[in-house]
Scaffold this motif. Structure first.
Motif, short mmCIF file in Angstrom:
data_model
loop_
_atom_site.label_atom_id
_atom_site.label_comp_id
_atom_site.label_asym_id
_atom_site.label_seq_id
_atom_site.Cartn_x
_atom_site.Cartn_y
_atom_site.Cartn_z
N HIS A 108 49.14 40.89 44.19
CA HIS A 108 48.97 42.13 43.43
C HIS A 108 49.81 42.12 42.15
CE1 HIS A 108 52.37 43.17 46.15
NE2 HIS A 108 52.78 43.98 45.19
N SER A 131 42.70 40.55 41.23
CA SER A 131 41.62 41.54 41.10
C SER A 131 41.67 42.18 39.71
CB SER A 131 41.79 42.62 42.16
OG SER A 131 43.02 43.29 41.96
N GLY A 160 36.10 41.63 46.21
CA GLY A 160 36.12 41.63 47.68
C GLY A 160 35.04 40.71 48.23
N LEU A 175 39.67 42.98 49.18
CA LEU A 175 40.47 43.91 48.39
C LEU A 175 40.96 45.04 49.31
CD1 LEU A 175 38.61 44.14 44.96
CD2 LEU A 175 40.30 42.49 45.79
N ALA A 182 44.12 47.57 43.62
CA ALA A 182 43.24 46.56 44.21
C ALA A 182 44.04 45.34 44.68
CB ALA A 182 42.14 46.14 43.24
N VAL A 184 45.11 42.23 46.75
CA VAL A 184 44.25 41.17 47.29
C VAL A 184 44.85 40.63 48.59
CG1 VAL A 184 43.19 38.93 46.84
CG2 VAL A 184 43.62 40.50 44.92
#
Ligand SMILES: [Zn+2]
Length: 293
Positions: A108, A131, A160, A175, A182, A184
């Motif tokens: 993230h 993401s 995702g 996700l 979001a 990951v």
């Protein structure tokens, strides 16, 4: 919290209870306290599986996955300095060549995860994955923060259900918003003394002081839990070792390399682990709701 403790049966650390069952503020203090006075600020390295190593500090670290065609790095520590003084020496210790890092999978968009990514991206030219919404977290920081800790340049965007194949290994991403917009999470196939084992890595750990993001976190947790069960997950790893007693497990492997691998929980153990953490997350959902936040 009592339900979590009862389920954990006298071993709260391996379920992350001292961290995840606390209120968000207490959990933060717990980590800060461990950095100041405990193992949090110390360097830890270790081999968790035949092809997966932890290299980092007690409170946050990176995981290196070895495939038949190079390395995949999960997270990058806090900054360039830690890459040079902790990550690269750690990789050398295990005979892992940083020039072989083909992908960096960021969990993230927070500095303790992407902080070392720019240096690694500039130096070894791996692809960097995150993401879209978490790339934006890095990109939309105030100028001052971005100057202090330059982020990696946007490269691959993870959605995702995406998969990433390198050599003989395919990772699947999910996700899981809540810690960030979001976050990951990953399904990582590893090997334990030759036996294939699937582990999940929840990309975000701490919850925040509001019921909206805690509700998201709870929903994401169940999504990961169910997908892990369906895929036959038998273990968990995390960039924050406090989430599952990871440091203690690494030490057990060092002390007793021939004993059963403590990172392998088995399918029932995976269920049990998730059941315990679910109670802790529900506790925070109840707290934040009761506080009216
Ligand atoms: Zn974070």
């Amino acid at each position: 919290v009592r339900a979590a403790e009862a389920l954990a049966g006298g071993d709260p650390t391996r379920y992350g209870i001292p961290f995840i069952c606390k209120t968000p503020a207490q959990a933060r203090d717990f980590l800060l306290g461990s950095i100041k006075n405990g193992n949090g600020g110390k360097v830890f390295t270790g081999k968790a599986f035949d092809n997966l190593w932890y290299i980092g500090l007690g409170w946050v670290g990176a995981w290196v996955l070895k495939t038949s065609d190079g390395l995949i790095l999960f997270d990058t520590l806090n900054n360039t300095d830690e890459v040079k003084t902790i990550l690269l020496p750690g990789m050398k210790e295990f005979g892992l060549d940083p020039a072989q890092i083909k992908y960096i999978a960021l969990t993230h968009g927070h500095g303790d995860h992407f902080g070392g990514a720019k240096y690694l991206q500039d130096t070894y030219k791996p692809h960097v994955l995150l993401s879209d919404l978490d790339w934006q977290l890095i990109e939309k920081r105030p100028t001052e923060a971005a100057e202090k800790l330059p982020g990696p340049t946007r490269d691959m965007v993870v959605k995702g259900g995406d998969t990433l194949t390198l050599g003989d290994v395919t990772i699947r991403f999910l996700l899981t918003p809540g810690h960030t917009p979001a976050t990951v999470s990953s399904f990582i196939p590893v090997k334990d003394k030759g036996r294939p084992v699937l582990v999940t890595m929840a990309g975000g750990s701490a919850m925040w002081d509001d019921s909206r993001t805690t509700g998201q976190y709870h929903e994401s947790f169940h999504k990961l839990w169910a997908a892990g069960r369906e895929a036959g997950a038998e273990g968990v790893v995390s960039p924050h070792m406090v989430m599952n007693g990871g440091l203690e497990k690494l030490q057990q492997i060092k002390d007793h390399p021939d004993a059963p691998n403590p990172f392998v929980l088995g399918k029932d153990g995976y269920e049990q682990f998730m059941r315990v953490q679910d109670q802790c997350i529900l506790a925070n959902l109840a707290r934040t709701t009761a506080w009216g936040r």
